[in-house]
Design an enzyme around this catalytic site. Structure first.
Site, PDB file in Angstrom:
ATOM      1  N   HIS A  70      17.724 -15.042  28.466  1.00 27.90           N
ATOM      2  CA  HIS A  70      17.535 -16.308  29.165  1.00 27.90           C
ATOM      3  C   HIS A  70      16.090 -16.387  29.644  1.00 27.90           C
ATOM      4  O   HIS A  70      15.438 -15.360  29.875  1.00 27.90           O
ATOM      5  CB  HIS A  70      18.476 -16.415  30.358  1.00 27.90           C
ATOM      6  CG  HIS A  70      19.907 -16.596  29.986  1.00 27.90           C
ATOM      7  ND1 HIS A  70      20.840 -17.052  30.880  1.00 27.90           N
ATOM      8  CD2 HIS A  70      20.575 -16.392  28.824  1.00 27.90           C
ATOM      9  CE1 HIS A  70      22.020 -17.122  30.297  1.00 27.90           C
ATOM     10  NE2 HIS A  70      21.878 -16.709  29.035  1.00 27.90           N
ATOM     11  N   GLU A  72      14.791 -17.065  32.489  1.00 25.43           N
ATOM     12  CA  GLU A  72      14.516 -16.373  33.756  1.00 25.43           C
ATOM     13  C   GLU A  72      14.392 -14.867  33.562  1.00 25.43           C
ATOM     14  O   GLU A  72      13.512 -14.227  34.146  1.00 25.43           O
ATOM     15  CB  GLU A  72      15.635 -16.651  34.780  1.00 25.43           C
ATOM     16  CG  GLU A  72      15.837 -18.109  35.098  1.00 25.43           C
ATOM     17  CD  GLU A  72      16.937 -18.760  34.266  1.00 25.43           C
ATOM     18  OE1 GLU A  72      17.690 -19.565  34.833  1.00 25.43           O
ATOM     19  OE2 GLU A  72      17.047 -18.469  33.053  1.00 25.43           O
ATOM     20  N   CYS A 100      22.156 -19.212  35.918  1.00 26.16           N
ATOM     21  CA  CYS A 100      23.536 -18.764  35.720  1.00 26.16           C
ATOM     22  C   CYS A 100      23.812 -17.552  36.627  1.00 26.16           C
ATOM     23  O   CYS A 100      22.912 -17.076  37.323  1.00 26.16           O
ATOM     24  CB  CYS A 100      23.743 -18.409  34.252  1.00 26.16           C
ATOM     25  SG  CYS A 100      22.910 -16.864  33.770  1.00 26.16           S
TER      26      CYS A 100
END
Length: 171
Positions: A70, A72, A100
């Site tokens: 992801h 991040e 998430c």
């Protein structure tokens, strides 16, 4: 087999003179545009510390076949490598969609100062959407949150149009 149409969204060109939330979120948005162009879910992330970018990435889950790739997570890894420390105290994370559970946990573990996200995620977001890990009473670190608002319409349009195009592709 139909292919995803080219990304119809242009990158933003924010002024270097005003290094505020909209500037850094514009750079995260540009990362999200790059994700679309790579046929990835268009989420982008930029990490800032002292006005300088120490990490920037977009999702690469499909390309790498890695569920942890992801935006991040990748930006956190870059920032930690740049600083030579996993503790990112004082850093602000700008991300185009609410993190998430995995990413929210990693942001808390990295001890970032603040998270600014554009689009809330009521289904999987864990910094205010579906739940808020930041509200757990026993955790030893809390992040300041700027939830929604900063370039929210632009980031929302990008994500929504990507998934509309994906659904059309499947027809």
């Amino acid at each position: 087999m139909p292919t995803l149409p080219p990304c119809p969204f242009e990158k933003r060109h924010p002024s270097q003179l005003a290094r505020e939330d909209a500037f850094f979120m514009s750079l995260a948005y540009n990362q999200a545009v790059d994700a679309w162009r790579a046929d990835e879910t268009p989420v982008g992330c930029v990490i800032e510390l002292g006005g300088e970018i120490i990490g920037a990435a977009h999702n690469t889950v499909e390309t790498t076949r890695d569920p942890t790739a992801h935006a991040e997570m990748l930006a956190l890894t870059q920032a930690a490598a740049k600083l030579g420390d996993w503790r990112l105290a004082g850093a602000t994370v700008f991300v185009t969609k609410e993190p998430c559970p995995m990413c929210s946990g990693a942001l808390l573990m990295a001890r970032v100062k603040r998270v600014c996200y554009a689009v809330p995620d009521p289904k999987m977001g864990c910094l205010g959407g579906a739940t808020n890990l930041n509200d757990l009473p026993r955790i030893n670190h809390h992040v300041a949150l700027t939830a929604g608002g900063v370039l929210e319409p632009e980031c929302r349009a990008l994500i929504q149009e990507f998934f509309r195009a994906k659904r059309r592709e499947e027809e």
